[in-house]
Design an enzyme around this catalytic site. Structure first.
Site, PDB file in Angstrom:
ATOM      1  N   HIS A 117       0.810  -1.207   0.000  1.00 17.11           N
ATOM      2  CA  HIS A 117       0.000   0.000   0.000  1.00 17.11           C
ATOM      3  C   HIS A 117       0.852   1.269   0.000  1.00 17.11           C
ATOM      4  O   HIS A 117       0.548   2.223  -0.701  1.00 17.11           O
ATOM      5  CB  HIS A 117      -0.919  -0.018   1.232  1.00 17.11           C
ATOM      6  CG  HIS A 117      -1.968   1.045   1.203  1.00 17.11           C
ATOM      7  ND1 HIS A 117      -3.156   0.890   0.540  1.00 17.11           N
ATOM      8  CD2 HIS A 117      -2.009   2.277   1.751  1.00 17.11           C
ATOM      9  CE1 HIS A 117      -3.889   1.985   0.675  1.00 17.11           C
ATOM     10  NE2 HIS A 117      -3.218   2.844   1.403  1.00 17.11           N
ATOM     11  N   HIS A 166     -10.432   2.692  -1.199  1.00 18.69           N
ATOM     12  CA  HIS A 166     -10.599   2.286   0.196  1.00 18.69           C
ATOM     13  C   HIS A 166     -11.407   0.990   0.210  1.00 18.69           C
ATOM     14  O   HIS A 166     -12.399   0.858   0.920  1.00 18.69           O
ATOM     15  CB  HIS A 166     -11.261   3.400   1.029  1.00 18.69           C
ATOM     16  CG  HIS A 166     -10.495   3.687   2.278  1.00 18.69           C
ATOM     17  ND1 HIS A 166     -11.084   4.040   3.462  1.00 18.69           N
ATOM     18  CD2 HIS A 166      -9.164   3.663   2.528  1.00 18.69           C
ATOM     19  CE1 HIS A 166     -10.152   4.227   4.387  1.00 18.69           C
ATOM     20  NE2 HIS A 166      -8.979   4.009   3.839  1.00 18.69           N
ATOM     21  N   ARG A 218      -8.164  15.200   2.186  1.00 18.07           N
ATOM     22  CA  ARG A 218      -6.937  15.729   2.810  1.00 18.07           C
ATOM     23  C   ARG A 218      -5.793  15.820   1.808  1.00 18.07           C
ATOM     24  O   ARG A 218      -4.993  16.746   1.856  1.00 18.07           O
ATOM     25  CB  ARG A 218      -6.516  14.866   3.999  1.00 18.07           C
ATOM     26  CG  ARG A 218      -7.270  15.169   5.266  1.00 18.07           C
ATOM     27  CD  ARG A 218      -6.599  14.559   6.485  1.00 18.07           C
ATOM     28  NE  ARG A 218      -6.455  13.109   6.398  1.00 18.07           N
ATOM     29  CZ  ARG A 218      -7.451  12.247   6.556  1.00 18.07           C
ATOM     30  NH1 ARG A 218      -8.667  12.665   6.798  1.00 18.07           N
ATOM     31  NH2 ARG A 218      -7.237  10.948   6.463  1.00 18.07           N
ATOM     32  N   ASP A 219      -5.746  14.838   0.897  1.00 18.23           N
ATOM     33  CA  ASP A 219      -4.700  14.911  -0.126  1.00 18.23           C
ATOM     34  C   ASP A 219      -4.835  16.200  -0.945  1.00 18.23           C
ATOM     35  O   ASP A 219      -3.841  16.776  -1.374  1.00 18.23           O
ATOM     36  CB  ASP A 219      -4.800  13.706  -1.074  1.00 18.23           C
ATOM     37  CG  ASP A 219      -4.135  12.470  -0.486  1.00 18.23           C
ATOM     38  OD1 ASP A 219      -3.241  12.631   0.373  1.00 18.23           O
ATOM     39  OD2 ASP A 219      -4.506  11.345  -0.866  1.00 18.23           O
ATOM     40  N   ASP A 260      -0.655  15.098   4.837  1.00 18.50           N
ATOM     41  CA  ASP A 260      -1.718  14.527   5.649  1.00 18.50           C
ATOM     42  C   ASP A 260      -1.285  13.176   6.183  1.00 18.50           C
ATOM     43  O   ASP A 260      -0.349  12.565   5.689  1.00 18.50           O
ATOM     44  CB  ASP A 260      -3.002  14.404   4.828  1.00 18.50           C
ATOM     45  CG  ASP A 260      -3.055  13.119   4.024  1.00 18.50           C
ATOM     46  OD1 ASP A 260      -2.245  12.989   3.094  1.00 18.50           O
ATOM     47  OD2 ASP A 260      -3.882  12.259   4.341  1.00 18.50           O
TER      48      ASP A 260
END
Lengths: 754, 230
Positions: free
Chosen positions: A60, A107, A128-129, A281
């Site tokens: 990931h 996700h 947030r990105d 973030d």
């Protein structure tokens, strides 16, 4: 914070428990990787250190099995202001001093075991990105895939995911304007939740995820750190589903959109104030990832005292704090001497801010807890581009392709199918029917920029640049990709581009979310390599570079991998919103034309799936040069104001495209169509590179001229009429009937007990 | 005339109201911060915008009534100042006791964002004097808790005093359950207080104040107020 925070008598590295190869394997690392870590360190890692390696070298975070392939994609040039992967999101110049930041991310695994929080935090993470770049989010989209809508479990997942997205996005205040939803058996145990966000920023006000300046203070802002999400990236996201997966529910994070809204406002104000040196973030791998990536990129290190991190629970270990994936947190580096400005801004928005460390000049992450040094690692050794592993896996062409490619459609009885009945069946298929039940749960209008969510792509105006807008969409027909990964990936890019073109926009860049099975499976890896090759070829031709995105492997359960699903998020720019276009019929008596090529292909079609329960045949052919011609010509027609509607052919073929143009018309406009051969293939085949337009009589000569000049096939098939929808008198319905079938199909299934 | 738009930390339609009033309707407008304890003397009308004021994890709007600015807002309205609550703003008005009743969860239990038609039930207010009685307007809703509820005697009082200003209806103006998007009693979409200076409504007029967004039926509400003052 004072200097005593980092003066420790004992400089030895403390380990809570002894680490050996077994520890590493439990954390998802391989034997080779463990040996590599010991070699890099020159010693046995501490427990905290092996935990950090476990997440940072996970699939990931490290992209270890994909990065070599990803590097072959066109990742810079054109309007791109940052190279793909260099920052938290892609950044595209749209002129006049502004840029669009956008990105899509998966996700999937969290949503499979806790759909509400999984989807909610997926939205939170991608937002947030965007705002960590200094950009204010102006639109969100979601690409969702579930098993077939004929079980209570699929209903549970669908409802949970939609509620999660709605809960988070609506409260945060970003309009959710588009996306896609498909139902296919292969996603039964492994649904896909891909969230995309789009933001706008002045090019001179962007932020970077880079740490720099020895002595500069490191702050954590936003929510406190708890035990949620530990091992989310390493153990949940980076392996397949098995019988133990349900026990991993605690690895799913919990979202708080109100906290995110405060974090947004504070972050944007902090960036605008000029006191921020770097900001990133905290999503996957939390403090581990943000400290190491920012340090490595700035070629510096950090001394971090975990005793200073605001915690939700006492007695959290260094390991837990470093791996926590608690949401709504940012790591910021502030220009030394101007800390008070940052503190005041955070106070204004009532968000906690706490200094937890300082930048050092030696490239090392020194992590302290309870008076002990618990980790001393070279930041560079942890990250992609540094010492993180990069693999080229073995790839073998999948066996199943021999069967699907050679499937002979003459062996199944297509001719006896009643076309009218098939048409209504297709209109009722959840893959085609209206997704109103879903999208009405999303606030699609907040921020009052949403010009349209009805067509092939959503159109958003930019208040900052009056008259200008963007069109955005997500696309992927994973059946085509399954049947031919190379062609299918090209078709995904082509359809996404075609969709923004139908809105009147010029495609400028993409973001991608690459959802695949286990990369250690040679056939899966072959699919992956072919998809990258197809995507690269298509993006180069379309001049739409890849701005970044996300790879999600291990989407499989009990050895059944999902169809390879490379979702494309496309950004198009509309220079003049007066020249935008939409799908719906506008005026009675307008003439209807098909632009492009019909090859009467059945492969991968919804029609074949519904009647024969097969996903088989050759994927529809995609000739990129033809496609580029089609799109350029369509834009030319739109820009010269010659056509009144444009809508491409996709799932369900020409008949469904026409139906959608009728159903979405405000004035109950239908059509009277006469085809030379109204066969199932002509009506329901899914040949690519086709757009259906409607136009007034006075423009027809001009349209023909332009198509002739561009050498683009143009076929007149009928005209727009009031209230009725007919094709060769074989299919004949009122528009009201069509609408009622189309709108009620999904609500009926949701209300049904299985 | 001058408008003030209150910014709670979780407001997210504050920019939209500001833009509709300032740019679309061309009036003076400024933001009012939730921590402020004074309201500038030149403000004629205060807007409580949509959003999730303080997260609204408890009942929507229930925390907002304790914020410093709300003390001043209540003062302002009790002196006859014009006060309009849109969506979350309406919820705050009922939670603060400035308007009767409560907004319950939609009967569908789902958030609903869609266009609805409203019938103007009373054009004799400063918010609706640009309309005729029974005019129909198309405005979007976007809420999870917009199901207006009050005791029968309160409903009777509202109806008797002509305090119901907007009702959900069909595109032809028919009031029926089929066109009630959230379960509100008597299809109530918006009400005023007895003095008719405080308006609360669930639909978002600021979202349809711009032709580019497909409809500008909402702007007439802001223009009504502006006409009253200029």
């Amino acid at each position: 914070m004072n200097s005593s925070d980092f003066s420790f008598k004992n400089n030895e590295i403390f380990s809570e428990t002894e680490v050996n190869e077994t520890t590493a394997l439990e954390l998802g690392l391989t034997e080779d990787e463990y040996r590599q870590i010991v070699k890099v360190l020159g010693r046995t890692p501490s427990y905290t250190e092996i935990g950090i390696y476990g997440v940072m070298w996970s699939e990931h975070c490290s992209y270890k099995n994909s990065i070599k392939q990803l590097k072959t994609l066109p990742r810079s040039g054109g309007r791109l202001l940052v190279e793909a992967g260099a920052e938290n999101a892609g950044l595209v110049d749209i002129g006049n001093g502004y840029a669009i930041a956008f990105k899509i991310e998966s996700h999937n695994h969290p949503s499979a075991i806790e759909p509400f929080e999984g989807a909610a935090t997926g939205v939170g993470g991608i937002l947030r990105d965007i705002f960590s770049m200094g950009a204010r989010p102006i639109a969100a989209l979601n690409s969702l895939r579930f098993g077939e809508l004929n079980s209570e479990r699929t209903k549970f997942l669908l409802k949970g995911v939609v509620h999660g997205i709605s809960h988070y996005g609506n409260s945060f205040g970003v309009p959710t304007v588009g996306g896609e939803i498909y139902f296919e058996k292969c996603y039964q145990d492994n649904p896909l939740v891909n969230a995309m966000a789009v933001g706008i920023v002045r090019t001179d006000k962007t932020a970077t995820a880079t740490a720099s300046g020895e002595g500069n203070p490191v702050f954590i802002i936003g929510s406190s750190t708890g035990r949620d999400g530990i091992h989310g990236a390493s153990l949940l996201a980076s392996r397949e589903f098995d019988e133990k997966t349900d026990d991993m529910r605690p690895t799913v994070q919990v979202g708080d959109p109100f906290a995110e809204k405060l974090l947004l406002e504070a972050s944007i104000e902090l960036i605008e104030s000029g006191v921020i040196v770097g900001i990133q973030d905290m999503g996957a791998a939390g403090i581990s990832c943000s400290t190491s990536e920012m340090s490595a990129k700035g070629e510096v290190g950090m001394d971090v005292n975990l005793d200073l991190v605001p915690l939700r629970e006492k007695n959290m270990s260094a390991y837990e704090i470093m791996l926590s994936e608690s949401q709504e947190r940012m790591l910021i580096i502030v220009d030394k001497g101007r800390e008070q400005i940052a503190i005041d801004i955070c106070k204004k928005w009532d968000i906690p801010i706490k200094q937890i460390g300082v930048i050092n000049g030696n490239g090392k992450l020194n992590i302290f807890r309870n008076g002990n040094k618990v980790a001393e690692l070279n930041a560079d050794s942890l990250v992609l581009g540094g010492s993180a592993p990069q693999y080229d896996r073995e790839a073998v062409r999948p066996e199943y392709l021999n069967e699907t490619e050679n499937f002979d459609f003459s062996t199944i009885d297509i001719n006896s199918i009643n076309l009218s009945e098939a048409f209504i069946k297709l209109l009722n298929s959840p893959n085609i029917a209206s997704k109103r039940w879903v999208y009405e749960q999303y606030d699609s209008q907040v921020r009052t920029n949403t010009v349209s969510i009805k067509g092939d792509a959503a159109i958003i105006r930019l208040k900052e640049l009056p008259g200008k807008g963007i069109a955005v969409c997500t696309d992927c027909n994973s059946r085509y990709v399954y049947l031919n990964p190379y062609q299918g990936a090209m078709a995904s890019v082509a359809e996404a581009a075609r969709n923004v073109v139908c809105a009147g926009a010029t495609p400028v860049a993409i973001t991608n979310c690459l959802n695949f099975g286990n990369p250690y499976d040679k056939e899966v890896y072959w699919q992956f390599k072919e998809v990258i090759r197809g995507m690269g070829d298509a993006c180069r031709k379309f001049n739409t570079p890849v701005t970044g995105g996300n790879v999600s492997f291990h989407n499989e359960s009990q050895k059944h991998a999902i169809f390879p699903t490379p979702v494309i998020g496309m950004l198009g720019v509309i220079e003049n919103l007066d020249l935008r276009s939409s799908a719906d019929f506008k005026n009675e008596n307008d003439k209807i034309f098909v632009l492009g090529w019909d090859r009467e292909e059945f492969g991968g079609s919804e029609f074949i799936k519904i009647y024969f329960n097969k996903v088989t045949g050759q994927a529809p052919v995609l000739d990129i040069d033809n496609e580029i011609n089609l799109q350029a010509t369509t834009l030319e027609l739109i820009n010269q104001k010659l056509i009144n509607s444009a809508h491409d052919c996709s799932e369900g073929g020409l008949a469904i495209t026409l139906a959608e143009k009728a159903i979405s018309s405000g004035a109950n406009l239908g059509c009277k169509i006469v085809l030379e051969n109204a066969t199932a293939a002509a009506l329901f085949g899914e040949s690519q590179s086709r757009i259906v337009i409607s136009a007034a009589d006075e423009n027809i000569e001009k349209i023909k001229e332009i198509c002739l000049k561009n050498n683009l096939p143009l076929l007149q098939i009928g005209e727009v009429v009031k209230n009725t929808f007919s094709i060769n008198n074989e299919i004949e319905f009122s528009v009201e009937d069509l609408r009622s079938n189309y709108e009620n199909a999904i609500p009926n299934l949701i209300n049904k007990k299985f | 005339m001058k408008f003030g738009v209150v910014v709670f930390p979780g407001s997210n339609c504050d920019h939209d109201a500001f833009y509709a009033i300032g740019t679309n309707a061309g009036a003076n407008v400024q933001y009012l911060w939730h921590k402020d304890s004074t309201i500038p003397s030149d403000i004629d009308c205060i807007i409580l915008p949509g959003g999730f004021s303080y997260g609204d994890y408890l009942r929507c709007g229930s925390i907002a009534k304790y914020s410093p600015i709300m003390r001043e807002v209540i003062n302002f309205a009790s002196k006859g100042g014009y006060l309009m609550g849109i969506c979350n703003g309406f919820q705050i008005l009922t939670e603060s006791g400035l308007l009767p009743g409560a907004l319950l969860r939609n009967t569908s239990l789902n958030f609903a964002c869609k266009d609805v038609f409203l019938r103007i039930e009373n054009n004799d207010t400063f918010y609706t004097n640009n309309f005729s009685r029974s005019d129909l307007i198309r405005i979007p809703i976007a809420h999870g808790e917009g199901n207006y509820f009050a005791e029968p005697e309160t409903i009777k009082e509202l109806e008797d005093n002509d305090q119901v200003i907007f009702r959900y209806c069909s595109p032809e103006g028919i009031i029926s359950d089929e066109y009630n998007p959230n379960g509100s009693i008597n299809n109530i979409a918006g009400i005023v207080n007895k003095n008719k200076n405080i308006l609360g409504l669930m639909p978002h007029p600021e979202r349809y104040s711009d032709e580019l967004l497909g409809c500008n039926d909402g702007i007439a509400i802001f223009l009504s107020l502006i006409r009253r003052f200029n």
